[in-house]
Design an enzyme around this catalytic site. Structure first.
Site, PDB file in Angstrom:
ATOM      1  CB  THR A   1      47.774  63.763  53.601  1.00  0.00           C
ATOM      2  OG1 THR A   1      46.724  64.028  53.078  1.00  0.00           O
ATOM      3  CG2 THR A   1      47.847  63.831  55.053  1.00  0.00           C
TER       4      THR A   1
ATOM      5  CB  SER B   1      41.147  59.652  50.576  1.00  0.00           C
ATOM      6  OG  SER B   1      40.854  60.720  49.932  1.00  0.00           O
ATOM      7  CB  SER B   2      42.462  64.273  53.728  1.00  0.00           C
ATOM      8  OG  SER B   2      44.114  64.014  53.473  1.00  0.00           O
TER       9      SER B   2
ATOM     10  CG  ASN C   1      45.013  58.478  49.087  1.00  0.00           C
ATOM     11  OD1 ASN C   1      45.260  57.555  49.816  1.00  0.00           O
ATOM     12  ND2 ASN C   1      45.248  59.947  49.569  1.00  0.00           N
TER      13      ASN C   1
ATOM     14  N   GLY D   1      42.102  68.057  46.777  1.00  0.00           N
ATOM     15  CA  GLY D   1      42.310  68.798  45.429  1.00  0.00           C
ATOM     16  C   GLY D   1      41.034  68.609  44.552  1.00  0.00           C
TER      17      GLY D   1
ATOM     18  CD  GLU E   1      37.304  64.369  45.502  1.00  0.00           C
ATOM     19  OE1 GLU E   1      36.051  64.575  45.543  1.00  0.00           O
ATOM     20  OE2 GLU E   1      37.881  64.227  46.555  1.00  0.00           O
TER      21      GLU E   1
ATOM     22  CB  SER F   1      42.023  62.178  45.854  1.00  0.00           C
ATOM     23  OG  SER F   1      41.799  61.591  46.851  1.00  0.00           O
ATOM     24  N   GLY F   2      45.081  61.359  46.457  1.00  0.00           N
ATOM     25  CA  GLY F   2      46.020  60.546  46.233  1.00  0.00           C
ATOM     26  C   GLY F   2      47.283  60.960  45.560  1.00  0.00           C
TER      27      GLY F   2
HETATM   28  N1  LIG Z   1      56.484  61.172  49.044  1.00  0.00           N
HETATM   29  C1  LIG Z   1      55.924  59.865  49.200  1.00  0.00           C
HETATM   30  N2  LIG Z   1      56.705  58.881  49.230  1.00  0.00           N
HETATM   31  C2  LIG Z   1      56.121  57.775  49.253  1.00  0.00           C
HETATM   32  N3  LIG Z   1      54.703  57.300  49.215  1.00  0.00           N
HETATM   33  C3  LIG Z   1      54.088  58.583  49.119  1.00  0.00           C
HETATM   34  C4  LIG Z   1      54.463  59.941  48.915  1.00  0.00           C
HETATM   35  N4  LIG Z   1      53.498  60.884  48.954  1.00  0.00           N
HETATM   36  C5  LIG Z   1      52.496  59.939  48.737  1.00  0.00           C
HETATM   37  N5  LIG Z   1      52.783  58.589  48.928  1.00  0.00           N
HETATM   38  C6  LIG Z   1      51.580  57.593  48.704  1.00  0.00           C
HETATM   39  O1  LIG Z   1      50.620  57.755  48.588  1.00  0.00           O
HETATM   40  C7  LIG Z   1      49.536  57.800  49.252  1.00  0.00           C
HETATM   41  C8  LIG Z   1      48.693  58.933  49.165  1.00  0.00           C
HETATM   42  O2  LIG Z   1      49.179  60.087  49.697  1.00  0.00           O
HETATM   43  P1  LIG Z   1      48.107  61.116  50.119  1.00  0.00           P
HETATM   44  O3  LIG Z   1      49.328  62.297  50.767  1.00  0.00           O
HETATM   45  O4  LIG Z   1      47.360  60.620  51.252  1.00  0.00           O
HETATM   46  O5  LIG Z   1      47.393  61.902  49.149  1.00  0.00           O
HETATM   47  P2  LIG Z   1      46.508  63.098  49.067  1.00  0.00           P
HETATM   48  O6  LIG Z   1      46.224  63.545  50.684  1.00  0.00           O
HETATM   49  O7  LIG Z   1      46.769  64.062  48.236  1.00  0.00           O
HETATM   50  O8  LIG Z   1      45.176  62.669  48.829  1.00  0.00           O
HETATM   51  C9  LIG Z   1      50.055  57.576  50.488  1.00  0.00           C
HETATM   52  O9  LIG Z   1      49.113  56.991  51.529  1.00  0.00           O
HETATM   53  C10 LIG Z   1      51.282  56.831  50.235  1.00  0.00           C
HETATM   54  O10 LIG Z   1      51.432  55.644  50.261  1.00  0.00           O
HETATM   55 MG   LIG Z   2      45.110  63.959  51.851  1.00  0.00          MG
END
Ligand SMILES: Nc1ncnc2c1ncn2[C@@H]1O[C@H](COP(=O)(O)OP(=O)(O)O)[C@@H](O)[C@H]1O
Ligand SMILES: [Mg+2]
Length: 1134
Positions: free
Chosen positions: A140, A188-189, A185, A415, A417, A135-136
């Site tokens: 996403t 977080s989804s 996050n 992912g 956890e 997560s984070g």
């Molecule tokens: N490629 C990227 N470039 C810039 N910031 C990113 C990138 N990927 C993730 N982030 C930052 O990390 C945070 C968490 O990403 P997210 O995709 O929501 O995580 P996950 O879905 O894996 O939990 C996002 O809100 C963003 O601020």
């Molecule tokens: Mg996510």
């Protein structure tokens, strides 16, 4: 045709590519860039040497520090979350990666997206993009990047754009309802998402299908510390208008709602209000009707308000606990909002009806049960709403056509956890199970592909041992003794069921399993393991051990919602809520238990796996560099942990177990041909033999490489790096060579240019000098020529002048000579004449002397007189003869007369002039007619009468005397007048008769006949006065230039009774003359004409003096007459 450049392990393998795309690739190859150029660390972990955890992490860190967040493991992309926006997703970047080979540019998520999209479009392979990580870690974000890249490169057009827009806009909606802030996050989804994007054969998007997995619905009613509920609640409260809030019966204050934890209601950098607008806008774009969007918000409001319903205990007589709603206001509002009968809902919160074998048993709910029921309702309402949303979005974005579709699936699943303490619950268990399955499919697909490629390429392949997590999957999902099956069994079992009984069961069944650990299991291995609490079990996942707290497993798996509640919901007036609870319909009552959460999830994961297996997988493995959501921080321990549980090292090892690097022959030869003389610069022959020659020449050990059908396989990265080093070295040499040749060429060209220029300049100089010299010579020649010509001309001129002078001199001399001669002759002749004359004179004198001597006696007395007379006669004769020729003209006014020649003829000359004048006057007169004669007589008479007497006279000389100015005969007006007069009319003219009394004048016709003088009225012609001429005695007038005259009448005559007349006329002279003449001819008496500036006039009895004064200019040139007094009439003459 094989791929031109491919070192993606075996995962893609031989791929048939379009001829066109091949050409394109060839064109791109011209640039000859490669992942291996300008590399920071190692772009592909497969090439890492030596390979261990430390080097792996160091490489990642090195790249991360240089903003290279993407790294490959073969075809797998590792993505390290940068936690800040990097300038690597611009449209220019999209263009860079578009249609480029995977390894051509530095590692990037776009490269993977492009590879997947092109593979789908050009090779008709359905794709799936599997994004994993904790997560984070950026899953996403990665999924959104993939989608936006594909949207940017796929077809264009209004319809396609709408589809794309809808697909992209489904994200904000789902994120609002399915994402929440967690400690890991901020966004977080809290659900698993798999989205199939569908394309047509051209690669244009047609639509999509979204599947969602297990929303973490427990969050609706309770959030861990530092975390928030789903975004939508906060967005609604901060972003909705007053009006909407009022409509939804909500208040803006978060603290009003029990379901909203307060400690982190605000998230840094997140504007909930703005996001609310974004979400509403996205809903609109996706295709939600206004009333649908409103219904959704109403459900959200209802969920929020449900949390505010509170219960208080109430004891019943029979000892059973009962609950009661504390404050019914909230309930009332919920019912108003949802259209549910308040009593129905109230009852549903107080009783529970159990139906068994057509028997209904109602039991009361105690406070705890009531709260449980309330929360279950809220969770169910929300999770069903979420599923409904997904379905509704699917309805909008589903492909409209029935054509065959190609599919690209994007999986963004939660992912692994692992909570540090024993906080892992049912949700984590499910999530980790899902990841376990994904790992399995990852292993399976990767290895399968790898092996297949070796077989396809005819390469000897010895099986590589790797850890297969199938055994763990089996532990969880096995239908008979898997953990999920146990749980289900426990849930369905009659009798008291608790989490502890479930754990006991596990301890019995799974005790022997290698990956299951429990304190109480029959296996005594863990009896003394203090890290393993009694209420927990531990599973050795492929990524590590996870300790699960068994509490809540049964409940969560049951996911129980009392039937009374679902029935109450079904009865709602709110259409959406009604549709969310179909099982509440009493007509469709189903006594069978609904499937448990676990079995549902297992089934859907199984479907997902099946689905994924049919597709070509593309992996993105996300790594979270730190726990602080901070940029530039790389916590090695954390990354190390992730690398371990993601199995990335294993991943590399599996890849390297075979051949670390492979490449099609053509690009390989192209890249390394400079390392061998035979292949440089051109190899004529099949690429494979070229590579063979090359590798032999380089003496690479045989065991280091193998020749496949279309690819060379290199076992060790070292070999590749050696090759690369050689290449680099050689490239430097080549660069030097090129530099040398270029410099030589440049110098030569420069030299040649200089030489050419020098020749040109020299030629021009010479030409210029010659030109100058020529011009000088020419000018000199011309000068000399002109001097010579001048000299010659002057010489000739001199000669000619000399000749001319000679001629002139001769002429002059001749002239002088002739002159001299002539003068001499003249002199002589003159002398001779003089002498002759002298002789003659002398002779004459002599003769005269002689004659006089001789005749003296005869002539002496009369000779002089006679000579004198004779001479005189001769002179007179000559005078007259000359006068005859000098006569002036015959005009009487010609004053010319020749001058007198001799003084003695003076009187004759004057007389002659007089005679001549008289004569010519007579001549002139003789030609007059009688009438003319008369006129001249009159004129003459006038002259005699007035000349030098009256100043008016000279102006009358030129005027002819006409007499009858008025033509009485002709004018019919005067017929009567004419008839009254029988005599001849001499004068008929209009005159001004001066009024005797006041000096004013009146017009009268003045008529003069032979005997009479008549005055008549000018208008009527009537005769006013008639005066016989005999009675006219005198006419008086002034000497001045005026036309006044007085006619004096004989005293005592009849006519004189009124007095004398005073007239003025323009023709005074003529009238006076004619009056004079007529009187003379008739009466034989001369009429007295008095010319005086003062005369007397008889007016009746008075004598009036008429006086003329000169110089009054008052009335211009007209004389004026004025009666001054009785005695004086004054006429002013200008
Ligand atoms: N490629 C990227 N470039 C810039 N910031 C990113 C990138 N990927 C993730 N982030 C930052 O990390 C945070 C968490 O990403 P997210 O995709 O929501 O995580 P996950 O879905 O894996 O939990 C996002 O809100 C963003 O601020
Ligand atoms: Mg996510």
């Amino acid at each position: 045709m094989e791929r031109t450049q491919d070192c993606r392990g075996g995962s893609v393998g031989a791929q048939r590519v379009h001829f066109a795309s091949h050409l394109q690739t060839m064109a791109k190859m011209e640039v000859k860039t490669s992942l291996l150029d300008n590399m920071i660390g190692v772009g592909d972990m497969v090439l890492l040497e030596p390979l261990n955890e430390e080097t792996f992490i160091n490489n990642l860190k090195k790249r991360f520090d240089h903003n290279e967040i993407y790294t490959y493991i073969g075809s797998v992309v590792i993505s390290v979350n940068p936690y800040r926006s990097l300038p690597i997703y611009s449209p220019e970047k999209v263009e860079d990666y578009r249609n480029r080979n995977f390894y051509e540019l530095s590692p990037h998520i776009f490269a993977l997206s492009d590879e997947a999209y092109r593979s789908l479009r050009d090779q008709d392979k359905d794709q799936c993009i599997l994004i994993t990580g904790e997560s984070g870690a950026g899953k996403t974000e990665a999924s959104k990047l993939v989608m936006s890249y594909v949207a940017a490169v796929c077809g264009k057009g209004a319809e396609v754009n709408q589809v794309k827009e809808q697909l992209l806009q489904s994200n904000p909606v789902l994120e609002a309802f399915g994402n929440a802030k967690t400690v890991r996050n901020d966004n977080s989804s809290r659900f698993g998402k798999y989205m199939d994007i569908e394309f047509d054969f051209k690669g244009d998007p047609l639509g999509g299908v979204i599947s969602n997995y297990l929303l973490e619905k427990s969050r609706v009613v309770k959030q861990p510390r530092g975390e928030r509920n789903f975004h939508v609640f906060y967005q609604l409260l901060s972003g909705a208008s007053e009006e909407l809030l009022h409509k939804l019966k909500l208040e803006q204050d978060f603290s009003r709602y029990n379901y909203l934890s307060l400690d982190s209601a605000k998230v840094n950098g997140v504007d909930d209000a703005a996001n609310f607008r974004t979400v509403r806008n996205a809903m609109q774009i996706v295709g939600f009707m206004d009333h649908e969007a409103e219904s959704v918000l109403e459900v959200v409001a209802a969920v929020l308000k449900l949390g505010n319903i509170e219960f208080k205990p109430e004891s019943r007589v029979n000892g059973l606990d009962e609950s009661k709603i504390k404050d019914k206001n909230e309930l009332k509002e919920i019912c108003e909002l949802t259209g549910i009968d308040q009593s129905v809902l109230e009852r549903a919160f107080s009783f529970r009806t159990v139906e068994a074998k057509q028997e209904k048993v109602s039991t009361t709910l105690n406070v705890a049960q009531a709260y449980y029921a309330r929360d279950a309702l809220a969770k169910n309402l929300y999770s069903r709403l979420f599923s409904w949303l997904v379905n509704r979005i699917n309805e909008s974005i589903k492909a409209q056509t029935k054509v065959r579709k190609k599919v690209m699936g994007v999986l963004d699943i939660y992912g692994f956890e692992i909570f540090e303490s024993a906080d892992n619950s049912f949700e984590q268990f499910i999530i980790n199970y899902c990841n376990e399955k994904l790992q399995q499919i990852f292993i399976e697909l990767t290895l399968k592909e790898e092996q297949e490629e070796y077989i396809r390429e005819d390469i000897e392949w010895t099986h590589i041992d790797y850890f297969n997590n199938a055994i763990i999957c089996d532990l969880i999902e096995n239908n008979t003794n898997g953990i999920l099956a146990m749980l289900d069994e426990e849930c369905l079992r009659p009798g008291t069921v608790t989490d502890d009984t479930f754990l006991e069961k596990l301890n019995q069944v799974c005790a022997t399993h290698q990956h299951f650990e429990s304190r109480m299991s029959r296996c005594s291995r863990f009896l003394n393991d203090t890290s393993l609490p009694h209420s927990c079990f531990r599973i050795q996942h492929y990524a590590g051990k996870v300790l699960y707290q068994v509490e809540g497993f049964v409940d969560k798996n049951n996911d129980l919602l009392y039937r009374d509640l679902s029935q109450a919901m079904w009865k709602a007036g709110h259409a959406l809520i009604k549709s969310l609870f179909p099982e509440g319909n009493p007509a469709k009552i189903n006594l069978k238990r609904p499937p448990t959460a676990g079995s549902q999830f297992k089934a859907s994961v199984a479907t997902l796996m099946k689905n994924l297996q049919t597709k070509n997988p593309n992996y993105i493995r996300c790594i979270k560099p730190n726990d602080k959501k901070a940029a530039h921080v790389f916590t090695e321990s954390l990354v190390c942990h992730q690398i371990r549980y993601l199995g990335l090292l294993e991943n590399v090892r599996v890849r390297r177990a075979g051949y670390a690097f492979r490449q099609a022959y053509e690009p390989c030869l192209e890249r390394y041909k400079m390392l061998c003389k035979q292949t440089w610069p051109h190899w004529k022959g099949p690429a494979r033999s070229g590579v063979e020659v090359l590798f032999n020449e380089l003496e690479i050990p045989m065991e280091e490489y193998s020749f496949g059908r279309s690819k060379i396989f290199i076992r060790n990265p070292r070999t590749l790096f050696a090759l690369e080093d050689l290449r680099k070295q050689r490239l430097e040499d080549l660069a030097t060579l090129i530099q040398k040749i270029y410099r030589g060429w440049k110098c030569r060209t420069h030299f040649l240019l200089m030489k050419k220029s020098q020749i040109v300049i020299a030629a021009w100089c010479r030409r210029y000098a010659q030109q100058k010299r020529y011009q000088q010579i020419k000018a000199s020649a011309l000068a000399i020529q002109s001097y010579i010509r001048g000299w010659k001309a002057r010489k000739i001129l001199r000669e000619l002048k000399h000749q001319k002078r000679c001629k002139a001199a001769a002429t002059t001399i001749a002239a002088y000579w002739h002159g001299t001669q002539a003068r001499r002759e003249l002199k002589r002749l003159k002398e001779e004449a003089r002498r002759k004359h002298a002789v003659a004179v002398i002779w004459a004198y002599w003769l005269g002397l002689k004659v006089r001597r001789e005749y003296r006696k005869y002539f002496r007395a009369n000779a002089g007189k006679k000579i004198y007379e004779f001479t005189l006669q001769r002179i007179v004769q000559k005078y007259f003869l000359e006068m005859k020729n000098k006569m002036p003209s015959l005009s009487p006014i010609d004053k010319n007369w020749p001058s007198r020649p001799y003084l003695f003829l003076d009187s004759t000359h004057k007389e002659l002039k007089r005679i001549f004048h008289l004569w010519r006057c007579k001549k002139y007169r003789d030609q007059f007619t009688d009438q003319q004669k008369l006129i001249y007589e009159e004129k003459l008479e006038a002259s005699e009468l007035f000349k030098d007497k009256k100043a008016l006279y000279p102006s009358s000389v030129g005027q002819p005397f006409q007499g009858a100015y008025l033509e009485i005969n002709k004018n019919p007006k005067y017929k009567k007048l004419k008839d009254a007069i029988e005599e001849k009319i001499i004068i008929a003219e209009v005159v001004n008769k001066i009024n005797r009394a006041n000096g004013k004048s009146t017009s009268r016709i003045f008529l003069l006949t032979n005997n009479n003088l008549l005055l008549a009225d000018q208008k009527s012609g009537q005769i006013k006065s008639e005066v016989p001429l005999v009675d006219v005695t005198k006419v008086s007038m002034s000497s001045q230039n005026d036309g006044f005259f007085a006619v004096h009448l004989k005293e005592g005559s009849e006519a004189a009774s009124k007095g004398d007349f005073l007239f003025s006329s323009d023709h005074l002279i003529e009238m006076a003359t004619k009056l004079y003449r007529t009187t003379l001819s008739q009466t034989k008496q001369k009429l007295n004409i008095e010319i005086s500036d003062e005369f007397l006039v008889q007016f009746r009895q008075d004598k009036v003096c008429v006086k003329f004064i000169q110089g009054n200019q008052k009335n211009g040139s007209v004389p004026t007459c004025k009666r001054k007094n009785n005695r004086l009439l004054e006429v002013a003459v200008p």
